[in-house]
Scaffold this motif. Structure first.
Motif, mmCIF file in Angstrom:
data_model
loop_
_atom_site.group_PDB
_atom_site.id
_atom_site.type_symbol
_atom_site.label_atom_id
_atom_site.label_comp_id
_atom_site.label_asym_id
_atom_site.label_seq_id
_atom_site.Cartn_x
_atom_site.Cartn_y
_atom_site.Cartn_z
ATOM 1 N N ARG A 107 -72.336 19.197 38.152
ATOM 2 C CA ARG A 107 -72.522 20.650 38.161
ATOM 3 C C ARG A 107 -73.915 21.058 37.718
ATOM 4 N N ARG A 108 -74.897 20.240 37.987
ATOM 5 C CA ARG A 108 -76.288 20.615 37.764
ATOM 6 C C ARG A 108 -76.874 20.938 39.127
ATOM 7 N N GLY A 109 -77.423 22.126 39.261
ATOM 8 C CA GLY A 109 -78.001 22.537 40.533
ATOM 9 C C GLY A 109 -79.511 22.515 40.470
ATOM 10 N N GLU A 110 -80.129 21.938 41.485
ATOM 11 C CA GLU A 110 -81.591 21.927 41.565
ATOM 12 C C GLU A 110 -82.000 22.456 42.932
ATOM 13 N N PHE A 111 -82.949 23.406 42.909
ATOM 14 C CA PHE A 111 -83.337 24.152 44.107
ATOM 15 C C PHE A 111 -84.862 24.245 44.153
ATOM 16 N N HIS A 112 -85.437 24.063 45.341
ATOM 17 C CA HIS A 112 -86.896 24.042 45.486
ATOM 18 C C HIS A 112 -87.363 24.986 46.581
ATOM 19 N N GLY A 113 -88.561 25.494 46.407
ATOM 20 C CA GLY A 113 -89.188 26.359 47.401
ATOM 21 C C GLY A 113 -90.586 26.712 46.947
ATOM 22 N N GLU A 114 -91.038 27.860 47.377
ATOM 23 C CA GLU A 114 -92.357 28.344 46.994
ATOM 24 C C GLU A 114 -92.230 29.767 46.490
ATOM 25 N N GLU A 115 -93.098 30.105 45.559
ATOM 26 C CA GLU A 115 -93.066 31.424 44.938
ATOM 27 C C GLU A 115 -94.487 31.974 44.895
ATOM 28 N N ALA A 116 -94.631 33.266 45.139
ATOM 29 C CA ALA A 116 -95.931 33.912 44.995
ATOM 30 C C ALA A 116 -96.243 34.024 43.505
ATOM 31 N N HIS A 117 -97.449 33.593 43.141
ATOM 32 C CA HIS A 117 -97.899 33.690 41.750
ATOM 33 C C HIS A 117 -99.385 34.000 41.766
#
Length: 162
Positions: A107-117
């Motif tokens: 039940r550990r969720g890991e999610f990836h993408g890109e974010e504006a910073h």
């Protein structure tokens, strides 16, 4: 023989979130600068139930001391067995690029993408962990080196109300 009660990732992964939560936010003031100055502030989150037979849900978080709200739309893709987490704020009214990933059998969720910073787009990672009936933890991290290392810049500790 007893029934197999092991957790299996898939539709329904975010059903734990249905309901109302107190949220303790801790956010790095200047991510990716080497600063270690954090701010802490409260929030209240309401997850509005299960949609698409567990393959979608929607929550709204209100940051009472910040003067804005956020909304997350989560969608499960059965072909890829991945979730897309789609965020918007009352300040922008637009969905950000999805952060995509899945839960493991713990039940550990890991999610990836890109974010504006600032004026750039940086790799971003979300982690959901510590999930129980009455608590959960979410964290966001940015990577300055394409995913080699991660700097956590926002955490939310959730505790169920009522």
């Amino acid at each position: 023989m007893s029934a197999d009660t092991r957790y299996r990732p898939g539709p329904g992964d975010f059903d734990f979130l249905i309901g109302t939560w107190h949220v303790h936010n801790r956010r790095l003031l200047a991510p990716l600068t080497g600063s270690d100055a954090w701010e802490e502030f409260p929030g209240t989150a309401v997850c509005h139930g299960t949609l698409f037979a567990g393959a979608a849900n929607l929550d709204e978080i209100t940051f009472t001391t910040k003067g804005f709200s956020g909304l997350t739309l989560r969608l499960y893709d059965p072909r890829s067995a991945e979730w897309s987490l789609n965020w918007s704020t009352s300040l922008s009214g637009r969905l950000s690029a999805p952060i995509v990933g899945r839960f493991d059998t713990d039940r550990r969720g890991e999610f990836h993408g890109e974010e504006a910073h600032e004026d750039a787009v940086v790799p971003c990672r979300f982690v959901w962990s510590g999930i129980t009936a009455d608590a959960a933890r979410w964290e966001q991290a940015f990577s300055p080196d394409g995913g080699g290392t991660w700097e956590t810049n926002w955490t939310m500790s959730l505790s169920r109300t009522g």
